[in-house]
Structures are given as structure tokens and as C-alpha cells.
Design an enzyme around this catalytic site. Structure first.
Site, PDB file in Angstrom:
ATOM      1  N   GLU A   1      -5.958  -4.763  10.726  1.00  0.00           N
ATOM      2  CA  GLU A   1      -4.955  -3.711  10.917  1.00  0.00           C
ATOM      3  C   GLU A   1      -5.267  -2.934  12.196  1.00  0.00           C
ATOM      4  OE1 GLU A   1      -2.787  -2.496   7.139  1.00  0.00           O
ATOM      5  OE2 GLU A   1      -4.587  -1.288   7.188  1.00  0.00           O
TER       6      GLU A   1
ATOM      7  N   SER B   1       2.875  -1.896  10.593  1.00  0.00           N
ATOM      8  CA  SER B   1       4.319  -1.932  10.901  1.00  0.00           C
ATOM      9  C   SER B   1       5.003  -3.240  10.518  1.00  0.00           C
ATOM     10  CB  SER B   1       4.556  -1.614  12.381  1.00  0.00           C
ATOM     11  OG  SER B   1       4.173  -0.281  12.658  1.00  0.00           O
TER      12      SER B   1
ATOM     13  N   GLU C   1      -7.095   5.039   7.786  1.00  0.00           N
ATOM     14  CA  GLU C   1      -6.807   6.451   7.486  1.00  0.00           C
ATOM     15  C   GLU C   1      -8.021   7.101   6.832  1.00  0.00           C
ATOM     16  OE1 GLU C   1      -3.148   5.780   5.375  1.00  0.00           O
ATOM     17  OE2 GLU C   1      -2.163   5.260   7.268  1.00  0.00           O
TER      18      GLU C   1
ATOM     19  N   GLY D   1       2.065   2.417  11.034  1.00  0.00           N
ATOM     20  CA  GLY D   1       3.074   3.469  10.950  1.00  0.00           C
ATOM     21  C   GLY D   1       3.769   3.788  12.263  1.00  0.00           C
TER      22      GLY D   1
ATOM     23  N   ASN E   1       0.866  -1.185   0.000  1.00  0.00           N
ATOM     24  CA  ASN E   1       0.000   0.000   0.000  1.00  0.00           C
ATOM     25  C   ASN E   1       0.902   1.234   0.000  1.00  0.00           C
ATOM     26  OD1 ASN E   1      -1.826   2.026   0.459  1.00  0.00           O
ATOM     27  ND2 ASN E   1      -2.370   1.380   2.535  1.00  0.00           N
TER      28      ASN E   1
ATOM     29  N   LYS F   1       0.049   4.260  -0.470  1.00  0.00           N
ATOM     30  CA  LYS F   1      -0.613   5.473   0.050  1.00  0.00           C
ATOM     31  C   LYS F   1      -0.394   6.651  -0.902  1.00  0.00           C
ATOM     32  CE  LYS F   1      -0.330   3.453   4.595  1.00  0.00           C
ATOM     33  NZ  LYS F   1      -0.308   3.603   6.041  1.00  0.00           N
TER      34      LYS F   1
ATOM     35  N   HIS G   1      -9.761   1.496   4.804  1.00  0.00           N
ATOM     36  CA  HIS G   1      -8.498   1.688   5.534  1.00  0.00           C
ATOM     37  C   HIS G   1      -8.740   2.671   6.685  1.00  0.00           C
ATOM     38  CE1 HIS G   1      -4.413   2.822   6.501  1.00  0.00           C
ATOM     39  NE2 HIS G   1      -4.012   1.732   5.871  1.00  0.00           N
TER      40      HIS G   1
HETATM   41  P1  PGA Z   1       2.490   0.519   7.782  1.00  0.00           P
HETATM   42  O1  PGA Z   1       1.052   0.742   7.122  1.00  0.00           O
HETATM   43  O2  PGA Z   1       3.036  -0.766   7.233  1.00  0.00           O
HETATM   44  O3  PGA Z   1       3.293   1.716   7.338  1.00  0.00           O
HETATM   45  O4  PGA Z   1       2.287   0.458   9.250  1.00  0.00           O
HETATM   46  C1  PGA Z   1       0.176  -0.334   6.925  1.00  0.00           C
HETATM   47  C2  PGA Z   1      -1.108   0.137   6.333  1.00  0.00           C
HETATM   48  O5  PGA Z   1      -1.512   1.279   6.600  1.00  0.00           O
HETATM   49  O6  PGA Z   1      -1.760  -0.609   5.590  1.00  0.00           O
END
Ligand code: PGA
Length: 238
Positions: free
Chosen positions: A160, A197, A92, A166, A9, A11, A90
């Protein structure tokens, strides 16, 4: 475990040139690995043209089929651009854009109708975890976000934990296993992947957890060498 799926991903990162550079590196070592790259919409088509052996996904799609919805992208447009997957719900988007589970279910229905595999994200916040509400929250999100037509052959659930995305903090194996067990039962065996992560050092252990069929990788997927370690960790478990 049969061929775990590793999903990148990206982003809101990467110009066309940067995307092509990373994607070429990934395509170079993809081989028979089951890799899906979810880049920004603007680079989907250049990636399709340049690389034949990578599967692609969108990072979102509209709940509408077509028409007067400025700024939105439909599931059928993603399919037309060469995608076979789409990430939906997601955290976010749930958090920053206030997307509710009902909307995510409508999007997932569009995805299924267009022949895309929806990757539906669920997970608890730090606060919800602290209060001991993890399974309850996941249960609510599954109930409202997963459409009736989703089944083990056409959809994926990404577990998640919001507090893990992150942050460099990863749940204990037992916590992931407990959530995965719960999701397997609630969804009647829709495949589950873990995200939050993930890096080259923890990927192999995460893939060993019962009911975890793959990984959703954010930050580390922008670094081809780190992503290679993640992809390569699949070999450790098969
Ligand atoms: P990350 O993000 O691996 O940077 O923690 C995962 C995600 O948001 O799908």
C-alpha cells in the site's frame, strides 16, 4: 490467477445498523468470491450472527496475549469473535500512532499463534518515493515486520503506497509489478495484495499485474455498488 482475495477495510466507519446494511448487500453477491470484511471491532459479532457466508478480519490486534492492556484487543479475542484475518501495520497506524515494524512483528506473531492470517501492510511515503527509496523502505519494513513463522500459507503482504491511500492516485502498473516482484523474492512467495485508491474502474487492471493476488479496499468498500464492481472484476481475470 486462483480466486483472488478482496479485502474490505471499513476503518473507523459505520454504526451497527449501517454495517449490517452494507454487509448484507455484500453477502448477497459474495457467492464463491473470496471476500473478507474488516469492520470496526464493535460490529464483528453482529455481523457473524447475521451473515454466515462472509469472512471477517480485525483492523489491528495487540502484541500481548492477554491481561492489563486497557483498550487493546487480543488476537485470540478476534479469533473468538469469528475473525480469520487481521490487518497489521496499516500506514494510518504506523503514521498516526507511531507503530514501529518491531511491534507489528510481535502482533503478527500473536496473530499466527492464534490461527489468524496476518495481512501485513508495507509501503513508501510520497517523499520516500521521490527520493527513489521505495524498494529500500519496503525491504526494511518486510525485514522487521514479518515474523519468522510467516509463510505463503499463513500470511499475506499488502503493498500500500502511503501516497495512494485515499487520494485517488494509483501507481503505474509497472511500479506495482516492481514492488510485488521484490516482495515475492524477499518473503519467499508470501501472497501479495495491492491497496490504495482501488475502485470499480481500476480493480481489473490491478488484478492483472504479475504477483498481485488480491486487493485491499478502503473507501470504495463502504459503497456496496462500487464494491460489487471491484468484486466482479475478479471474473474478468480468471
Ligand atoms: P483507500 O484505502 O482504498 O480508501 O485508498 C485503502 C487502505 O487504506 O487500505
Amino acid at each position: 490467477m486462483p480466486n483472488p482475495i478482496i479485502i474490505a477495510n471499513w476503518k473507523m466507519n459505520c454504526t451497527r445498523a449501517e454495517s449490517l446494511e452494507i454487509a448484507r448487500a455484500i453477502a448477497g453477491y459474495a457467492g464463491n468470491h473470496n471476500i473478507v470484511v474488516c469492520p470496526p471491532f464493535t460490529v464483528l459479532f453482529p455481523l457473524v450472527q447475521a451473515l454466515k457466508n462472509l469472512k471477517l478480519g480485525g483492523q489491528d490486534c495487540s502484541a500481548h496475549e492477554k491481561g492489563a492492556h486497557t483498550g487493546e484487543i487480543s488476537a485470540s479475542q478476534l479469533k473468538d469473535a469469528g475473525c480469520s484475518y487481521v490487518i497489521l501495520g496499516h500506514s494510518e497506524r504506523r503514521r498516526n500512532l507511531n507503530e514501529q515494524s518491531e511491534l507489528i512483528r510481535e502482533k503478527a506473531t500473536r496473530a499466527l499463534n492464534s490461527g489468524l492470517i496476518p495481512i501485513i501492510c508495507v509501503g513508501e511515503t510520497a517523499e520516500e518515493k521521490k527520493l527513489g527509496h521505495t524498494l529500500e523502505i519496503i525491504g526494511e519494513q518486510l525485514l522487521s515486520s514479518v515474523p519468522a513463522g510467516a509463510n505463503p500459507g499463513n500470511a499475506i503482504i499488502a503493498y500500500e503506497p502511503v501516497w495512494s491511500i485515499g487520494t485517488g492516485v494509483v501507481p503505474k502498473d509497472a511500479e506495482v509489478a516492481q514492488a510485488a516482484e521484490f516482495i515475492v523474492r524477499a518473503t519467499k512467495n508470501i501472497p501479495i495484495i495491492y491497496g490504495g485508491s482501488v475502485n470499480g474502474d481500476n480493480a481489473a487492471d490491478l488484478l492483472k499485474i504479475k504477483n498481485i493476488s488480491g486487493l485491499l479496499v478502503g473507501g470504495a468498500s463502504l459503497n456496496p455498488k462500487e464494491f460489487w464492481k471491484i468484486v466482479n472484476s475478479v471474473n474478468v481475470t480468471v
